[in-house]
Design an enzyme around this catalytic site. Structure first.
Site, PDB file in Angstrom:
ATOM      1  N   ASP A 155       0.814  -1.207  -0.015  1.00 26.33           N
ATOM      2  CA  ASP A 155       0.159  -0.180  -0.105  1.00 26.33           C
ATOM      3  C   ASP A 155       0.815   1.107  -0.128  1.00 26.33           C
ATOM      4  OD1 ASP A 155      -2.432  -1.353   0.161  1.00 26.33           O
ATOM      5  OD2 ASP A 155      -2.320  -1.576   2.267  1.00 26.33           O
ATOM      6  N   ARG A 156       0.177   2.472  -0.497  1.00 25.68           N
ATOM      7  CA  ARG A 156       0.918   3.606  -0.544  1.00 25.68           C
ATOM      8  C   ARG A 156       1.520   3.935   0.800  1.00 25.68           C
ATOM      9  NH1 ARG A 156      -2.289   8.919  -2.577  1.00 25.68           N
ATOM     10  NH2 ARG A 156      -0.475  10.567  -2.052  1.00 25.68           N
TER      11      ARG A 156
END
Length: 182
Positions: free
Chosen positions: A45-46
């Site tokens: 995930d970012r």
């Protein structure tokens, strides 16, 4: 011969090479890796950081990313609060999430690890302590580690994937990569 790239994905970077449809430019893998023909084996995930594997071999990509192969993924997780024995036991047994129970995880309290500074730093609250866990799972649901720690009563503040199988991010600065044997 297959190529295997170990990248230390920085915080706030997408696990893809382009961000064409975004109204605002966001950091992508192309900001760090300029090797044609390699693709991420899985995702990160970012708002997570750490090890991301890239390869040009579709079979290897499937073996790394597919939960059927049960390749263990180890995370260093900073959580809000001091993790209780009860929470550790719950993580070790598997916790119930909205999409069903998780498989049992290896979960241990650890001292704060010697990691690179995160930019921006995590939010610190003077009245709420934090602690660190080493969590190893062999499945890969969306935002699974964050959801697991929250289900155990300890929201995640920082999430660093340290290893996938025998591959590790040790010795790699954020945004740097190295090539290893597949």
């Amino acid at each position: 011969m297959s190529r295997l790239i170990l990248l230390n994905k920085p915080y706030d970077m997408l696990s893809q090479f382009t961000d064409r449809n975004s109204p605002t430019a966001r950091a992508t893998l192309s900001d760090c890796v300029a090797i044609p023909g390699v693709y991420p084996a899985g995702r990160l995930d970012r708002d997570s950081e750490g090890l991301l594997l890239l390869t040009d071999d579709g079979r290897l990509q499937a073996r790394i990313a597919d939960p059927r192969f049960k390749l263990p993924k180890t995370y260093l997780v900073q959580v809000e609060g001091i993790v209780s024995d009860r929470a550790l036991a719950a993580l070790r047994q598997g916790v119930m999430l909205k999409d069903g129970p998780t498989r049992p995880a290896q979960a241990d309290r650890i001292d704060p690890p010697a990691l690179w500074p995160r930019d921006p730093p995590i939010r610190v609250r003077q009245t709420v302590p934090d602690s660190w866990l080493r969590l190893t799972i062999a499945e890969g649901r969306n935002r699974q580690v964050r959801r697991m720690t929250a289900a155990a009563g300890f929201p995640t503040l920082r999430l660093v994937r340290w290893s996938i199988g025998d591959w590790t991010v040790e010795g790699l600065a954020p945004g740097h990569w190295r090539e290893e044997r597949a």
